[in-house]
Every structure is written in structure tokens, then in C-alpha cells.
Design a protein around this motif. Structure first.
Motif, short mmCIF file in Angstrom:
data_model
loop_
_atom_site.label_atom_id
_atom_site.label_comp_id
_atom_site.label_asym_id
_atom_site.label_seq_id
_atom_site.Cartn_x
_atom_site.Cartn_y
_atom_site.Cartn_z
N GLN A 240 0.83 -1.21 0.00
CA GLN A 240 0.00 0.00 0.00
C GLN A 240 0.86 1.26 0.00
O GLN A 240 0.54 2.23 -0.67
CB GLN A 240 -0.94 0.00 1.21
CG GLN A 240 -2.07 -1.00 1.12
CD GLN A 240 -2.95 -0.77 -0.10
OE1 GLN A 240 -3.36 0.35 -0.39
NE2 GLN A 240 -3.21 -1.81 -0.85
N ARG A 244 0.84 4.04 -3.04
CA ARG A 244 0.60 5.46 -2.76
C ARG A 244 1.77 6.35 -3.15
O ARG A 244 1.58 7.45 -3.66
CB ARG A 244 0.29 5.64 -1.27
CG ARG A 244 -1.18 5.64 -1.04
CD ARG A 244 -1.57 5.36 0.37
NE ARG A 244 -2.93 4.84 0.31
CZ ARG A 244 -4.00 5.62 0.33
NH1 ARG A 244 -3.88 6.92 0.42
NH2 ARG A 244 -5.20 5.09 0.25
N MET A 441 -7.92 -2.33 -4.68
CA MET A 441 -7.01 -1.69 -3.74
C MET A 441 -5.56 -2.09 -3.96
O MET A 441 -4.67 -1.53 -3.37
CB MET A 441 -7.41 -2.07 -2.31
CG MET A 441 -8.57 -1.28 -1.81
SD MET A 441 -8.79 -1.57 -0.06
CE MET A 441 -9.71 -3.08 -0.07
N THR A 442 -5.33 -3.10 -4.76
CA THR A 442 -3.95 -3.55 -4.92
C THR A 442 -3.36 -3.09 -6.24
O THR A 442 -2.82 -2.02 -6.34
CB THR A 442 -3.87 -5.08 -4.75
OG1 THR A 442 -4.77 -5.68 -5.66
CG2 THR A 442 -4.22 -5.47 -3.35
N GLY A 445 -4.66 0.17 -7.34
CA GLY A 445 -4.80 1.11 -6.23
C GLY A 445 -4.42 2.54 -6.57
O GLY A 445 -4.77 3.47 -5.86
N LEU A 661 -6.22 -6.07 4.69
CA LEU A 661 -5.82 -5.18 3.59
C LEU A 661 -6.38 -3.78 3.80
O LEU A 661 -5.70 -2.78 3.60
CB LEU A 661 -6.31 -5.76 2.26
CG LEU A 661 -6.05 -4.94 1.00
CD1 LEU A 661 -4.58 -4.67 0.80
CD2 LEU A 661 -6.61 -5.66 -0.21
N GLN A 662 -7.62 -3.73 4.26
CA GLN A 662 -8.22 -2.43 4.51
C GLN A 662 -7.48 -1.69 5.62
O GLN A 662 -7.23 -0.50 5.52
CB GLN A 662 -9.70 -2.58 4.88
CG GLN A 662 -10.57 -2.47 3.64
CD GLN A 662 -11.94 -3.11 3.82
OE1 GLN A 662 -12.17 -3.86 4.76
NE2 GLN A 662 -12.83 -2.82 2.90
N ARG A 665 -4.29 -0.42 4.32
CA ARG A 665 -4.49 0.72 3.45
C ARG A 665 -4.71 2.00 4.26
O ARG A 665 -4.11 3.03 4.00
CB ARG A 665 -5.70 0.49 2.54
CG ARG A 665 -5.78 1.54 1.48
CD ARG A 665 -6.68 1.10 0.41
NE ARG A 665 -8.05 1.40 0.75
CZ ARG A 665 -8.88 1.99 -0.09
NH1 ARG A 665 -8.48 2.29 -1.29
NH2 ARG A 665 -10.11 2.22 0.27
N ASP A 666 -5.57 1.88 5.28
CA ASP A 666 -5.80 3.04 6.15
C ASP A 666 -4.50 3.48 6.81
O ASP A 666 -4.20 4.67 6.89
CB ASP A 666 -6.83 2.69 7.24
CG ASP A 666 -8.20 2.42 6.64
OD1 ASP A 666 -8.40 2.75 5.45
OD2 ASP A 666 -9.06 1.86 7.36
N SER A 669 -2.11 5.22 4.46
CA SER A 669 -2.56 6.57 4.18
C SER A 669 -2.22 7.50 5.35
O SER A 669 -1.72 8.61 5.17
CB SER A 669 -4.05 6.53 3.89
OG SER A 669 -4.64 7.75 4.21
#
Ligand code: ADP
Ligand code: MG
Length: 704
Positions: A240, A244, A441-442, A445, A661-662, A665-666, A669
Motif C-alpha cells: 500500500q 501510494r 485496492m492492490t 490502487g 488489507l483495509q 491501506r488506512d 494513508s
């Protein structure tokens, strides 16, 4: 070579994670080569060579299996004939140990304190070297654990969890286990903790070292999942962060051409589109216009169900770029689709000055050479093609926009390669396979997403029927009647591999079978991926014109094919297809003003297959169908994940780690919001690992 005694807690020389594996005792050149084949070169690689599963093994072996005297063994059984006495001034307890497979002798010297617990019927586990006691195998002074028969067994106390490693033909999992065991403790101590303490606490994750030790050598069953979760979290977090960061650097480049759509351009483009756009199309066009008006390269995914009208949106984007004297590359996954785009767009643009060229793999070399020269000289405005567009001699000096139709067939690396063809173009990718959330998301993403949920007016859902073997004769009767009344049909056969010549024969045979039987007297064409381009053209043209009423096809027609007057879709062996694929296929019919029907011929009577296919009969929502598909088949199936740029995870599993994964991701970020370049001291370990893992790989091509 530095001596490394792995069994000792302290090492003679300082051990380093970068040391070659050959420093490990027992690893010579031959084993090192085997390990290298597994991607293991250093000590660090070795301790990061994770098991892919753990086998539950009983801790003990059956008494009947004892063979060699002098070998260490662990036995579990019940005590019989327990006696204690004194001999020659020494206290001695003797007993027999029995299990379902045999009996052996045990004796304990000078252990009077154990007398009370070693009673008749006690369940004990003993470990030690076997020796011969009165002609029977046995043990003297074994390590002894008296088990509580009610408790310990439930807790799995009598189990070991043996890691099973990716291995080679010459180096077994068991050997790898031994090698890892030699260095695990010491090497793990050298590994820096990757996560800031706060994050570790927030997500209740064990320390990296602990996770590593427990994953290789779990003590309890619960260890395995707790450890895996931590290791998986690290993989997902790093990915992630990579996604980003790539996006950040992308946004920072600001070197794409500004292709602002003026009212005049807008008006001219709209004149070319022969229908009123749907609200969804208008919205998507808005998104794209906004993206194209800035020097930040557009990186947009347009997802919409089959038949929603993505081509018109793509055409709008293409014409905007061309109006700014930029070149556009439009790439399709199959030759049939590339040809269709070529023909349709030529129709839309009839009489305009836009120079269109089609580049596919089947073009003759003379024609191809000329075309490439024209493109390189800037004399082609819109270059349409298949994978052939990737080839390195294809250049577009004024490339302003890359459009990729049916994105799920392309990966991150290919996208990057296409962009490398010239300047810093904008990118628009189209997909009708709604991408499940995990994948969105991957791999994807870093894309902005436009979703069109509506369809052109007048469309009705394709009526879908599950047709079992005994209903098929009736179904063919119906189909025959409709064809005779002027309708048109696709008949699709599942072929595992388009490039294989054997299945081709199969489709020919099936077609023959049809034209002798149920479709006798009805003009039937056969189309598959291996036909020469011109032949494909001819057949599609004949089908479009109605000269052919039915088309026996492989799944080459799955993606994008648009023949509005076709109304009937027959899918043979529907049970062999994924749900999303079936949804794509049936999306080929009912695209005009007449409703479509789809027959799912299924050989199976099985309840599971029935329920699975039943989903298609009940819903027409491609997004729901994709979610079902993901549940049933896992993410790899859906996109052919490996070849398509999805990073290979060792501990994470995208089909079950959605929640993790969520979280990752959070957290990624949050981390980057607080510390955009990971410069803070507590982020150094993460930063280093990120560069190590993703710095040079395709994941960060755009950062590099
Ligand atoms: P997909 O999203 O599957 O690529 P297409 O772009 O091929 O769909 O469009 C499907 C069909 O719908 C085509 O025949 C196209 O001409 C038609 N179409 C697209 N948009 C509209 C619209 N707004 N009104 C009427 N027909 C449309
Ligand atoms: Mg399409």
C-alpha cells in the motif's frame, strides 16, 4: 569461511543478515544452489522463506515403530506393571509403556519424587534415547511428562506443527526446516522491527521477531495464524505504501500535455456520436475532461457493465486529444476487438481528417513497416491495435493519450511500457469486469475510477436459462425456430487454451455436428483466435450483415464484440466458465432494440454448479456477479493475477485478508499523511524495506 555454530546460543563471529546461506553449517555449494533456485541467497532470505502450510503431527511416534536402538524418540502411552524398589543403594522405578501398537520398558533411577505420579494407568509422554532393556526396546531416565487425559489432549498438547516449505527436487522441506532451525533464533534477533510501536499496538500485532519465530516453529495452533497475520500485514502495508508513493510521484510530474476541451471541440465531437449520451457517459466524460485539462497525467479506470457504452466515452477522450494535435493509442486485448474498434470508429469519423491505422500481429511485414514509419513521422492520429502496439519499434512522438480496452488483461508493467512510447501521455483504461474491492485496492490502487451504472435506453436484461442435458433438444428446437424467423445466434464452446490446435478441431467438429443436426440448413460460421486476420474479418462481416445466421465461436468473442442484431447466446459447458466470463458472454446479445436470450447448457446435475449458475439467472448486475465469482474462485482466477502485476505474497492471501488489507491501506494513508517521504526516525526501517522490496520492481517503475 566463518564458523557458525547454529546450535549454540552465542556465535563465535558476528552474524549478519546479508551473509550468504553457505555460512550456515551443513550448507555447501550444492545446497546453496538449491536454495538459490528457491530465491534464497542470504540469511535474511532464509528466515523469510516462509512455510506455505503447517502439518499437524503428533509429537510422539507409535511404540511399534521403534527400530534403531540408540535413536532419540518420543513415545506416548499408558503405564503398566509399575514397580519401585531399591537396588544397590539406588532407587529404581520400572514400568511398561503400552499404546495401540506395542509395548516397551521404561526405568527411572533415583527419582523417588516421581513415584506418586507414575502410577498404573497414568498417561505419559517420554523422550530420550532408546536402548535395549531385557530384550525389549526401552528408555532409561527419559524426559517424562505426565499428561492429564482430560485436559492436555484437547489443547493439542500432543501435537507439533510442522512447517512445510517450498522445496526443490533435491532439497526437501524437512532439510530446509533443519537449516532454518540452525540459524532462526540468532538471525531473528538481528532483524529490526519494521513497524512503529504505536501501529503495532493499534493493530494488536506481535513483534516481528516473535512472528518470525512462531511462524517457522509454532508452539501452539494459535501461533500460526497470529504470526501469519503479522507477516501478512507487513506485506500488505508495504504494498500500500508503494502504490501510494507511486501515485504521489505520478501526480508530482505534471508533464502531460494539457488537452482542455473547448466548447468548439466539444461540439464537434458530439456531432460524431450518433446517439444521446446517457447520464453515466456524461459523468465519465466530465471526469475525463477535468483530468485532461491539467498537466498531471490522467490515470483513470472507467468501469461499467457490458453494453454500457464505454466506447463512446473513449472516443470522446481520443478526439479531444486529436483535436490538440496529439496522437492516441487504443489497445484491445484481441484482434477481433481491435478490428471492430477500427471499423466502428471509421464509421463514426467518416469524412473527417482523422488518420486512423490498425496494427495487429497478423499484419504483413511490408505493410507493418510502412505503418510504423508513418506513426513515427506523426502521420497517424489514432493507432488501434493489439499487443502488437507494445513492440519496441512502434513509436508515437506526439502521443497524448493511451486507451486500454478491457484492462483486466493488462498489467501494471504493460501499462508502463505503453506509456514509454512517447512523452508522458494520459491513460484511460476501460473494463467491463468490475474489479473486486481487494484487487481495486492492490494492482489498481493508484487509479482514479469512474463508474457508469446506467445503460443506453431500451436495454432489457438478457433472459438467462439454465438448460440441463435433457432439456437441450427442446432448446435447440426453439433456437432453430427463432433463427428461421430471422434472428442471429452465437454458440460458444469452452476451450482451455486458444493456442492449442487440438481444441480447434473440437470446435470444428462441434460446428459440423450442429450443421448436421439442430442447425441443419442454417448458415453457420466458425470463428476462433487462430484464424488469419482477414478471415476473422470476413466471418465477422458476414455475421454482421446477416449472411451467417449463427456463429460457432471460442471465447474470442467474449470481450467487446458488438453485433447489435444478435439476440441468442448459447453457451456449451457453461459450468466450466467463471460467472463474470459468462456475464461478459451473454452481454454480446440484446445490444440492439430486440431483447436477448441466453442458454446456459450445463452438463452437470450437481447442486453447487446449479446454484452458482443460478446467480446469473437471477441477477443482471455485473458487480454483484463479480463479487460472487471472487468468493467462489478467488482473486487469481478472476484476473490471472500473477501475470498481471499482482505482487506475489508469501504470507498474505487476498481471498481472505480483505479486512487486513483495509487496515493496511488506512494505515499507509495515515503514515504518509503524517510523513510523506517516510523521513521520521521511526519510519526508517519501513522506508528501507520498501525500497528493498518495491524500489526496483514494476511496482515503483514510475518513481524510479
Ligand atoms: P461496452 O461498454 O460494453 O464497451 P459499447 O461501447 O460497445 O459497450 O456499446 C454497446 C452498444 O450500445 C453499442 O452498439 C453502442 O453503439 C450502443 N450505445 C452506446 N451508448 C449508447 C447511448 N447512449 N444510446 C444508445 N446506444 C448506445
Ligand atoms: Mg467495449
Amino acid at each position: 569461511m566463518r564458523p557458525v555454530n547454529g546450535e549454540a546460543a552465542t556465535l563465535p563471529g558476528p552474524l549478519a543478515l546479508g551473509d550468504p546461506v553457505q555460512f550456515v553449517r551443513g550448507v555447501g555449494p550444492a545446497r546453496a544452489a538449491e536454495l538459490a533456485a528457491l530465491g534464497v541467497h542470504t540469511l535474511l532470505d532464509l528466515i523469510q522463506h516462509f512455510p506455505f502450510r503447517h502439518e499437524h503431527r503428533p509429537r510422539s511416534q507409535p511404540i511399534g515403530s521403534l527400530r534403531e536402538i540408540g535413536e532419540p524418540a518420543t513415545l506416548l502411552g499408558e503405564l503398566r506393571n509399575v514397580r519401585s524398589r531399591s537396588t544397590g543403594g539406588r532407587h529404581l522405578i520400572t514400568a511398561d509403556l503400552i499404546d495401540a501398537t506395542g509395548r516397551c520398558k521404561l526405568r527411572w533411577f533415583n527419582s523417588p519424587f516421581m513415584e506418586e505420579r507414575l502410577h498404573h494407568g497414568a498417561i505419559v509422554r517420554v523422550s530420550g534415547k532408546t536402548d535395549l532393556l531385557r530384550e525389549l526396546a526401552g528408555m532409561t531416565n527419559p524426559q517424562t511428562v505426565v499428561l492429564d487425559p482430560h485436559d492436555d489432549f484437547d489443547k493439542g498438547d500432543n501435537e507439533r506443527f510442522e512447517p512445510v516449505y517450498p522445496a526443490t527436487g533435491k532439497l526437501t522441506s524437512a532439510e530446509i526446516r533443519k537449516i532454518i532451525h540452525l540459524v532462526l533464533q540468532d538471525a531473528a534477533m538481528l532483524l529490526p522491527e519494521l513497524l512503529p510501536a504505536a501501529l503495532q499496538r493499534k493493530r494488536r500485532l506481535p513483534a516481528l521477531r516473535t512472528a518470525l519465530l512462531r511462524y517457522h516453529e509454532p508452539v501452539t495452533a494459535a501461533d500460526i495464524e497470529v504470526a501469519r497475520r503479522r507477516l501478512a500485514y507487513d506485506e500488505l502495508l508495504l504494498m500500500q505504501l508503494a502504490v501510494r508513493l507511486r501515485r504521489q510521484s505520478w501526480d508530482a510530474r505534471a508533464d502531460a500535455p494539457i488537452l482542455a476541451p473547448t466548447p468548439l471541440i466539444d461540439e464537434r465531437i458530439r456531432k460524431r456520436i450518433p446517439f444521446a449520451l446517457t447520464a453515466g457517459q456524461e459523468q465519465a466524460i466530465q471526469d475525463i475532461r477535468r483530468d485532461l485539462s491539467t498537466p498531471r497525467p490522467m490515470n483513470r479506470l472507467l468501469q461499467a457493465d457490458v453494453g454500457a457504452g464505454k466506447t463512446a466515452v473513449a472516443l470522446y477522450a481520443a478526439l479531444t486529444a486529436i483535436a490538440h494535435r496529439r496522437q492516441v493509442a487504443l489497445m484491445a486485448p484481441t484482434e477481433i476487438l481491435a478490428r471492430q474498434h477500427d471499423q466502428k470508429i471509421r464509421e463514426y469519423l467518416a469524412g473527417s481528417r482523422v488518420r486512423i491505422a490498425l496494427l495487429t500481429g497478423t499484419l504483413g511485414s511490408g505493410r507493418r513497416g510502412a505503418l510504423i514509419r508513418e506513426a513515427a513521422a506523426g502521420k497517424v492520429d489514432l493507432l488501434i491495435g493489439t499487443h502488437a502496439l507494445f513492440e519496441s519499434d512502434v513509436t508515437l512522438p506526439r502521443l497524448g493519450l493511451v486507451i486500454i480496452d478491457e484492462q483486466h488483461r493488462f498489467g501494471v508493467a504493460q501499462r508502463a511500457r505503453l506509456r514509454a512510447k512517447g512523452g508522458s501521455p494520459h491513460t484511460l483504461v476501460l473494463t467491463a469486469t468490475p474489479i473486486p474491492r481487494t484487487l481495486a485496492m492492490t494492482v489498481f490502487g493508484d487509479l482514479d475510477v469512474s463508474t457508469m451504472r446506467d445503460r443506453p435506453p431500451g436495454r432489457t436484461a438478457v433472459k438467462t436459462m439454465l438448460t440441463t442435458a435433457n432439456q437441450q433438444p427442446d432448446a435447440w428446437q426453439d433456437i432453430r425456430q427463432r433463427l428461421l424467423a430471422g434472428e442471429q445466434a452465437f454458440v460458444v464452446f469452452p476451450l482451455v487454451d486458444e493456442s492449442d490446435s487440438l481444441p480447434l478441431k473440437a470446435v470444428m467438429t462441434e460446428a459440423e455436428h450442429l450443421s448436421r443436426g439442430p442447425l441443419a440448413g442454417i448458415p453457420l460460421g466458425v470463428i476462433h483466435g487462430r484464424l488469419p486476420g482477414a478471415e476473422k474479418d470476413r466471418i465477422m462481416r458476414d455475421f454482421r450483415s446477416g449472411k451467417l445466421r449463427a456463429l460457432a465461436a471460442t471465447t474470442v468473442i467474449e470481450v467487446g464484440v458488438d453485433v447489435p442484431q444478435a439476440t441468442i447466446m448459447v453457451i456449451e459447458h457453461a459450468e466450466r466458465f467463471g460467472l463474470s466470463q459468462l456475464h461478459q458472454l451473454r452481454g454480446r446479445v440484446g445490444r440492439g432494440d430486440r431483447p436477448g436470450v441466453c442458454y446456459l447448457f450445463a452438463e452437470t446435475e450437481g447442486e453447487v454448479a446449479r446454484q452458482r449458475l443460478g446467480v446469473l439467472c437471477r441477477t443482471d448486475d455485473g458487480f454483484r456477479i463479480a463479487e460472487e465469482d471472487l468468493k467462489l474462485r478467488g482473486p487469481g482466477e478472476l484476473v490471472g493475477a500473477r501475470q498481471h502485476g499482482l505482487p506475489a505474497f508469501k504470507a498474505a492471501d487476498l481471498s481472505k485478508d480483505l479486512e487486513l488489507l483495509q487496515q493496511a491501506r488506512d494505515d499507509a494513508s495515515e503514515l504518509l499523511t503524517a510523513d510523506a517521504s517516510l523521513a521520521l526516525p521511526e519510519h526508517q526501517a519501513l522506508r528501507a524495506e520498501l525500497m528493498q522490496r518495491h524500489g526496483t520492481s514494476l511496482d515503483l517503475v514510475d518513481v524510479a
